[in-house]
Design a protein around this motif. Structure first.
Motif, short mmCIF file in Angstrom:
data_model
loop_
_atom_site.label_atom_id
_atom_site.label_comp_id
_atom_site.label_asym_id
_atom_site.label_seq_id
_atom_site.Cartn_x
_atom_site.Cartn_y
_atom_site.Cartn_z
N GLY A 3 -36.45 -3.77 -28.37
CA GLY A 3 -35.50 -3.16 -27.45
C GLY A 3 -35.12 -4.03 -26.27
O GLY A 3 -34.38 -3.58 -25.39
N LEU A 4 -35.59 -5.26 -26.24
CA LEU A 4 -35.31 -6.18 -25.14
C LEU A 4 -34.42 -7.32 -25.61
O LEU A 4 -34.37 -7.63 -26.80
N ARG A 5 -33.74 -7.96 -24.66
CA ARG A 5 -33.07 -9.23 -24.93
C ARG A 5 -33.96 -10.34 -24.39
O ARG A 5 -34.16 -10.44 -23.18
N ILE A 6 -34.49 -11.13 -25.29
CA ILE A 6 -35.39 -12.21 -24.93
C ILE A 6 -34.64 -13.53 -24.95
O ILE A 6 -34.05 -13.90 -25.98
N ALA A 7 -34.62 -14.24 -23.83
CA ALA A 7 -33.95 -15.53 -23.77
C ALA A 7 -34.63 -16.51 -24.72
O ALA A 7 -35.86 -16.60 -24.77
N ALA A 63 -34.41 -20.57 -25.85
CA ALA A 63 -33.87 -21.90 -25.58
C ALA A 63 -33.84 -22.73 -26.86
O ALA A 63 -34.66 -22.51 -27.77
N PRO A 64 -32.93 -23.69 -26.96
CA PRO A 64 -32.93 -24.58 -28.12
C PRO A 64 -34.29 -25.26 -28.29
O PRO A 64 -34.93 -25.67 -27.32
N GLY A 65 -34.75 -25.32 -29.53
CA GLY A 65 -36.02 -25.97 -29.82
C GLY A 65 -37.25 -25.13 -29.62
O GLY A 65 -38.36 -25.60 -29.86
N VAL A 66 -37.08 -23.86 -29.22
CA VAL A 66 -38.22 -22.96 -29.01
C VAL A 66 -38.29 -21.98 -30.18
O VAL A 66 -37.27 -21.53 -30.69
N PHE A 67 -39.50 -21.66 -30.60
CA PHE A 67 -39.72 -20.73 -31.70
C PHE A 67 -39.01 -19.40 -31.44
O PHE A 67 -39.14 -18.82 -30.35
N VAL A 68 -38.29 -18.91 -32.43
CA VAL A 68 -37.53 -17.66 -32.30
C VAL A 68 -38.45 -16.48 -32.63
O VAL A 68 -39.05 -16.45 -33.70
N PRO A 69 -38.59 -15.50 -31.74
CA PRO A 69 -39.46 -14.35 -32.05
C PRO A 69 -38.95 -13.58 -33.25
O PRO A 69 -37.75 -13.35 -33.41
N ARG A 70 -39.88 -13.21 -34.13
CA ARG A 70 -39.56 -12.45 -35.34
C ARG A 70 -39.74 -10.97 -35.08
O ARG A 70 -40.69 -10.55 -34.41
N ARG A 71 -38.86 -10.18 -35.67
CA ARG A 71 -38.96 -8.73 -35.48
C ARG A 71 -40.26 -8.16 -36.03
O ARG A 71 -40.75 -7.13 -35.56
N ARG A 72 -40.86 -8.83 -37.03
CA ARG A 72 -42.12 -8.33 -37.56
C ARG A 72 -43.21 -8.30 -36.50
O ARG A 72 -44.15 -7.50 -36.59
N ALA A 129 -42.00 -13.23 -25.87
CA ALA A 129 -41.46 -11.94 -26.32
C ALA A 129 -42.53 -10.87 -26.43
O ALA A 129 -42.32 -9.71 -26.01
N ILE A 130 -43.68 -11.20 -26.98
CA ILE A 130 -44.73 -10.20 -27.16
C ILE A 130 -45.23 -9.72 -25.80
O ILE A 130 -45.36 -8.52 -25.55
N GLY A 131 -45.47 -10.66 -24.90
CA GLY A 131 -45.90 -10.28 -23.56
C GLY A 131 -44.86 -9.45 -22.84
O GLY A 131 -45.20 -8.48 -22.14
N ALA A 132 -43.58 -9.80 -23.00
CA ALA A 132 -42.51 -9.05 -22.34
C ALA A 132 -42.47 -7.61 -22.85
O ALA A 132 -42.28 -6.66 -22.08
N ALA A 133 -42.65 -7.45 -24.16
CA ALA A 133 -42.64 -6.11 -24.74
C ALA A 133 -43.83 -5.29 -24.25
O ALA A 133 -43.70 -4.08 -23.97
#
Length: 252
Positions: free
Chosen positions: A55-59, A61-70, A97-101
């Motif tokens: 439910g969040l928009r996570i910034a 950056a290029p070259g950074v691992f993309v968080p997976r919905r799983r 992303a996990i910490g933000a959630a």
């Protein structure tokens, strides 16, 4: 007559071309540059600069691992064991992303995050303004020493792709995300084992370690946590195709 942008994305192999076209237009800036980056195989989240997660928009950056919905399942499993005012560590945090959630769901949490990739640390600091700290270093060794024995929950989406399987991953991951964020060693669980060995020194008695892995790795990951002294269990979410192995540190 079709939409030329949608047709171009579809020709490049984008399965959800209509949705991606709308996001690229919404992103603003030079549309042609954005489309060219996507057509060249860069992950959509890196191109538009954000990923949807819990439910969040996570910034992103290029070259950074993309968080997976799983990994939302990992968040849910962590929330189920968090005590009030818990001290939580998000290891291999990537974008954070996990910490933000976790912070969004439980503002009382004292969150620390850690990653060895400087680009990820910079990205996570932007996504985690409410964190107690985002630290650069190898797993839990990145943490301030005074946290030893005081952590309630360690949560981690470690790299868990077996080394020989990395070459078979989609090009957008293989070519645009850090190799170290993907490659988990021979069977994919090298980092999980190291984390299981480190975690008892940082967790309170009764504290929890939760790690994500592939379904076929669950037995070996559970054995790794059990071998480090944890009471270990496996949870599975078929809808998200997500597997989480959890371990509880014994009380004296």
């Amino acid at each position: 007559m079709g939409d030329p942008l949608v047709d171009r994305l579809r020709a490049a192999g984008c399965v959800f071309a209509e949705d991606e076209a709308a996001l690229l237009v919404e992103a603003g800036g030079d549309l042609e540059t954005l489309v060219a980056r996507r057509v060249a195989g860069e992950p959509l989240e890196q191109v538009v600069g954000w990923a949807a997660f819990a439910g969040l928009r996570i910034a992103v950056a290029p070259g950074v691992f993309v968080p997976r919905r799983r990994s939302e399942f990992l968040v849910a499993q962590a929330l189920a064991v968090l005590p009030a005012h818990a001290v939580v560590v998000d290891v291999c945090c990537g974008t954070g992303a996990i910490g933000a959630a976790l912070l969004a769901a439980r503002p009382d949490v004292v969150l620390h995050a850690a990653d060895d990739d400087p680009a990820a640390v910079t990205c996570a600091r932007g996504n985690l303004p409410g964190a107690a700290g985002v630290h650069r270093g190898d797993l839990l060794a990145a943490l301030p020493p005074d946290l030893a024995g005081r952590v309630d929950v360690v949560v981690a989406s470690t790299p868990y792709v077996p080394t020989d399987a990395v070459a078979a991953m989609p090009a957008e991951a293989r070519e645009h995300e850090p190799h170290a964020a993907l490659d988990g060693g021979g069977d994919g669980l090298d980092v999980v084992r190291r984390l299981a060995e480190q975690a008892p020194a940082w967790l309170r008695p009764g504290g929890h370690l939760l790690v994500e892995c592939a379904e076929h790795q669950a037995g070996a990951a559970r054995a790794a946590l059990a071998g480090a002294g944890f009471a270990a269990a496996v949870a599975r979410d078929e809808e998200r195709d997500a597997t989480v192995v959890s371990g509880r540190r014994a009380r004296p």
